[in-house]
Enzyme design. Structure first.
Site, PDB file in Angstrom:
ATOM      1  N   ALA A 134     131.093 -15.811  31.433  1.00  0.00           N
ATOM      2  CA  ALA A 134     130.100 -16.882  31.325  1.00  0.00           C
ATOM      3  C   ALA A 134     130.358 -17.859  32.460  1.00  0.00           C
ATOM      4  CB  ALA A 134     130.192 -17.589  29.973  1.00  0.00           C
ATOM      5  N   LYS A 135     129.352 -18.627  32.826  1.00  0.00           N
ATOM      6  CA  LYS A 135     129.520 -19.644  33.859  1.00  0.00           C
ATOM      7  C   LYS A 135     128.377 -20.630  33.734  1.00  0.00           C
ATOM      8  CE  LYS A 135     132.658 -20.117  37.153  1.00  0.00           C
ATOM      9  NZ  LYS A 135     134.091 -19.939  36.892  1.00  0.00           N
ATOM     10  N   GLY A 136     128.667 -21.873  34.020  1.00  0.00           N
ATOM     11  CA  GLY A 136     127.634 -22.898  33.984  1.00  0.00           C
ATOM     12  C   GLY A 136     127.742 -23.811  35.186  1.00  0.00           C
TER      13      GLY A 136
END
Length: 892
Positions: A134-136
């Site tokens: 995941a990455k934001g």
């Protein structure tokens, strides 16, 4: 919901009717993309209000990415877009249980492209932990130009708060009874989705406590496990865990060149400075490191002939100095001809020593000097700073996606170092890595080298989830929990670094097999492609034509390519095990205890059993163990040989591993680091791996795994121990002499006598399960059957055939399968013949003689043919003939 679906269908039909009237092709396409985006949206906060009843200032829309038309690859499972006049952002997840950092982006025009590149790397990196990638990222939009640092920081924190709060606004929660609580005023066009965690990243390294505060304000079930690494958690910089993990890879590269960098001085160039977590911790690992040069975004440091001890002490001082830079380095400690130069200089005048070191003139631009540092002749290039500095010759600088470093970027073929350690993310493009590897540079990928940070965060989150059980029950105070967390720091570090050690070893073993494994690697890629789980173009893996060309040029897959396959093998197997009953098996459930520190397993075993991610942790542990020890091709190799499913292979893996006590054996081989040559150590690991792969097939074909692993393992572990005990009195003269040669060679290579004897037995141990099975069915002792089995093997000279197997080179996938099946046929025939021999009561050579007597003519004919095969240069076809002949005798 049903009424809503009917209304949606009606609206969609009306929109479609209107679209038929649109005459412009471009306008039709654009409008259809809007309709598609609406239909791909599965949650929004649009109808939520704040406590005063006002509409919220930020809009969040969650998309099921795979439904979006023309979405660039790779496609996450979900992404949430957050929009407002003050901040924009995106959060991408590759699975329901996913984790990764939140980045303060400075790319307002293309932040999604930035985050997509990072989440792709994160997905591969997360193969070692429970959640997938995941990455934001978020972009503050109203930042005052030229504002002071504290003003910029305050606005960054404020917009980060808004972004994180909005993500939680549309995330499901658990109540005290463990039941799902959907968010208010949100229609969910999907199932439950309660798992959201965040982590530190560029610009947000100190924001974990802020995120945890928001989690607690939302009464989110994870509490302060929402964001790892806060004030009550594991500080990655204090632990130095990311750099220590990368250093495991660095040490392995040198160890396999027979260089012990803990004892032997080695030269280093790098990207970063001592104030940075990764570069700072990395350059404090050894007192033998001679840092010749490094640069960061401010300065260039050069020390042509450093004193290792004095320079290490100075680097430690800079690491402890808040916000230090290379300008703070004590110039009196820099060797003759060195210095520290600002990158803002118009030109830099270099000493003769520096000119000689980098092969440049007396006056250079900062860009030319940094390029010379990257192409310097040194032992190690260590990446610890932000930026992509190496691309492939076939790539443009634009492909690297890092415009700021275009002027200094080099190609993989330009590198002149022996080893690259990627402590930082995206230090090289994947094509750049492959090109460097093909030119003899030893390296992995950033996802392999720096996975320890994300691994530590994962362990922290899962420890906090587990300990929330005794905290809620009143058996543990929050203060006592925090003390326990701190006490377990070293143990957590040890567990994490174990993964770094084993992953880099798995790649080395695959590299050692070379072309022998390429057929299975090709099969793995084909299988994953058919299932839509892999895009070779996206991952820069060779297509069918390229693989054929590689074979012709005798070029196996490189370490960077093997690293990608390793990750995909783990991600795929994890998913398959999670969807099966494997995590619910009582015996395999013991993997849970191997994940957590010993203090947890001893003090709070019940909390672990009710852990919300119990199944995921077990599946992850088993996946890591299987792929690290059996290789990326394990599942496809064994499935093609036996037709078994991944869950069955997992059960057989546990049976083989525990029956042969391979964990302890591999640990003893680990202890030979720098005590034996790198080649010898890899050969020993490979011998254990060969035994594992060989006996996996045997257990799948010959044992009913449904009767319970505990019973099976106890039976075969005892039988194998009896077999080993019987070897001294059972081996024929030539077999005993061959074992003696192996043992003597190992002792001479530096292995202790007791371990050398056990390792010398490895080629013989594959016979043990057959002998244990015959002993059980014939109701004879293992010792009696062992003596008879080896007497029969000597009679037919099958030991010579086994010794000549190494001369059969196979890189074709079907040839490899044919070889494996032929060997299995020979093993099956040996077992049947040995069973027939011991059935008459005699043992050893006497049993062979009694069995031969009534069928002497036929036996002698076959024996003579097999002797000829054994002594005339073994080929696959000759081996197949021998197997067929033995099979005929066995059937009689």
């Amino acid at each position: 919901a049903q009424a809503r679906d009917e209304k949606q269908k009606d609206i969609a039909a009306r929109v479609e009717a209107e679209l038929e009237k649109v005459e412009s092709l471009d306008e039709d396409r654009i409008l259809r993309l809007f309709v598609n985006a609406v239909q791909s949206a599965i949650r929004t906060n649009f109808y939520q209000t704040d406590k005063d009843g006002h509409v919220k200032a930020l809009v969040a829309i969650k998309f099921e990415s795979d439904k979006l038309t023309d979405m660039p690859l790779p496609r996450p499972l979900y992404e949430i877009f957050v929009y407002s006049p003050r901040v924009e952002g995106v959060h991408m997840r590759f699975g329901k249980v996913a984790r990764g950092g939140i980045r303060w982006s400075d790319r307002p025009q293309d932040f999604r492209t930035e985050i997509l590149g990072l989440v792709k790397a994160q997905q591969v990196k997360n193969a070692v932990i429970v959640p997938v990638g995941a990455k934001g990222g978020f972009v503050p939009k109203l930042m005052p130009k030229g504002a002071a640092r504290d003003v910029v920081q305050a606005e960054g924190i404020a917009t980060y708060r808004l972004f994180i709060s909005t993500l939680l606004d549309i995330t499901d929660n658990f109540n005290a009874d463990g039941k799902i609580v959907p968010p208010d005023a949100v229609v969910r066009h999907e199932g439950d989705d309660p798992y959201l965690v965040v982590a530190a990243d560029k610009g947000t390294a100190t924001f974990s406590d802020i995120a945890n505060g928001i989690s607690i304000e939302h009464d989110y079930w994870l509490g302060d496990a929402f964001a790892s690494g806060g004030s009550v958690g594991y500080d990655h910089k204090v632990m130095g865990i990311t750099a220590r993990g990368a250093w495991e890879s660095v040490k392995r590269h040198f160890r396999e060149m027979d260089v012990d960098i803990q004892e032997t001085p080695f030269t280093v160039v790098g990207v970063g400075d001592m104030s940075g977590d990764v570069f700072g911790n990395g350059l404090m690992r050894e007192n033998t490191a001679k840092l010749l040069a490094a640069f960061d975004h401010r300065d260039i440091f050069i020390d042509p002939n450093p004193d290792p001890a004095a320079s290490l002490a100075e680097r430690k001082r800079l690491f402890a100095l808040p916000r230090s830079s290379w300008q703070d380095y004590d110039k009196a400690l820099i060797s003759q001809g060195g210095g520290v130069y600002p990158r803002s200089s118009k030109e830099i005048r270099l000493s003769p020593e520096a000119q000689k070191l980098f092969g440049v003139g007396d006056s250079v631009t900062p860009q030319a000097l940094m390029k010379a540092i990257l192409t310097a002749q040194a032992d190690l290039l260590f990446f610890g700073g932000i930026g992509t500095y190496v691309r492939a010759s076939s790539e443009t600088d634009e492909a690297a996606g890092d415009r700021a470093n275009d002027p200094i970027r080099i190609t993989g073929s330009d590198l002149r170092v022996k080893v690259v350690g990627e402590g930082a993310n995206l230090g090289m493009t994947q094509r750049g890595r492959i090109e460097a590897a093909l030119n003899g540079v030893r390296l992995n990928t950033d996802a392999i080298d720096n996975s320890a940070g994300v691994n530590t965060s994962d362990v922290e989150v899962n420890i906090k989830i587990a300990l929330s059980v005794p905290v809620r029950a009143g058996d543990l105070t929050l203060e006592a929990r925090n003390v326990l967390l701190a006490e377990m720091t070293e143990e957590v570090g040890r567990l994490v670094l174990r993964n770094n050690y084993q992953q880099s070893l798995a790649i080395s073993l695959a590299q050692r097999r070379g072309l022998e494994d390429m057929g299975f690697q090709q099969r793995l890629m084909q299988t994953l492609e058919k299932r839509g789980l892999l895009d070779r173009t996206v991952e820069y893996l060779p297509d069918e034509i390229a693989l054929t060309d590689r074979r012709k040029r005798n070029l196996p897959l490189t370490r960077p390519e093997l690293a990608v396959l390793l990750a995909y093998a783990k991600l795929t197997l994890y998913s398959e095990l999670l969807d099966s009953s494997v995590p619910d098996d009582p015996y395999l459930g013991r993997e849970l205890n191997r994940y957590f520190p010993q203090e947890m397993t001893e003090r709070y075993p019940d909390a672990l059993q009710v852990h919300r991610l119990r199944r995921e942790i077990i599946a992850t542990q088993l996946t890591n163990s299987m792929i690290n020890r059996g290789g990326a091709t394990l599942i496809v190799r064994i499935a093609d040989q036996t037709g078994a499913t991944p869950p069955s292979i997992a059960a057989a893996f546990a049976a083989v591993r525990q029956s042969y006590e391979m964990v302890a054996l591999n640990t003893e081989i680990d202890a030979l680091d720098n005590k034996v040559s790198g080649k010898t150590q890899l050969d020993l690991y490979a011998a254990v791996q060969d035994l594992l792969l060989d006996r996996l097939v045997w257990f799948l074909r010959n044992v009913d795994l449904k009767q319970g692993l505990e019973t099976i393992i106890a039976h075969y572990r005892d039988g194998i121990a009896q077999f080993v005990e019987a070897l001294d009195t059972s081996l024929p003269k030539e077999g005993a002499a061959a074992r003696e040669v192996r043992e003597t060679a190992l002792i001479k290579a530096g292995v202790a006598e007791d371990l050398a004897r056990r390792l010398a037995n490895l080629p013989l141990l594959k016979h043990a399960p057959d002998i244990v099975m015959v002993a059980q069915r014939a109701e004879r002792s293992v010792a009696d059957v062992t003596k008879t089995y080896f007497a029969a093997e000597d009679f037919f000279q099958l030991d010579k055939i086994a010794g000549a197997l190494a001369n059969i080179a196979v890189s074709d996938y079907f040839d490899r399968l044919a070889l494996d099946r032929t060997l299995d046929s020979i093993g099956d025939a040996e077992r049947r013949i040995a069973a027939a021999m011991v059935s008459k009561g005699a043992t050893g050579p006497e049993a062979v003689e009694q069995w031969v007597k009534p069928r002497k003519a036929e036996v002698e004919r076959i024996r003579a043919a097999i002797h000829e095969i054994a002594n005339s240069g073994l080929t696959l076809s000759k081996l197949s003939v021998a197997a067929s002949m033995l099979g005929d005798l066995a059937r009689e």
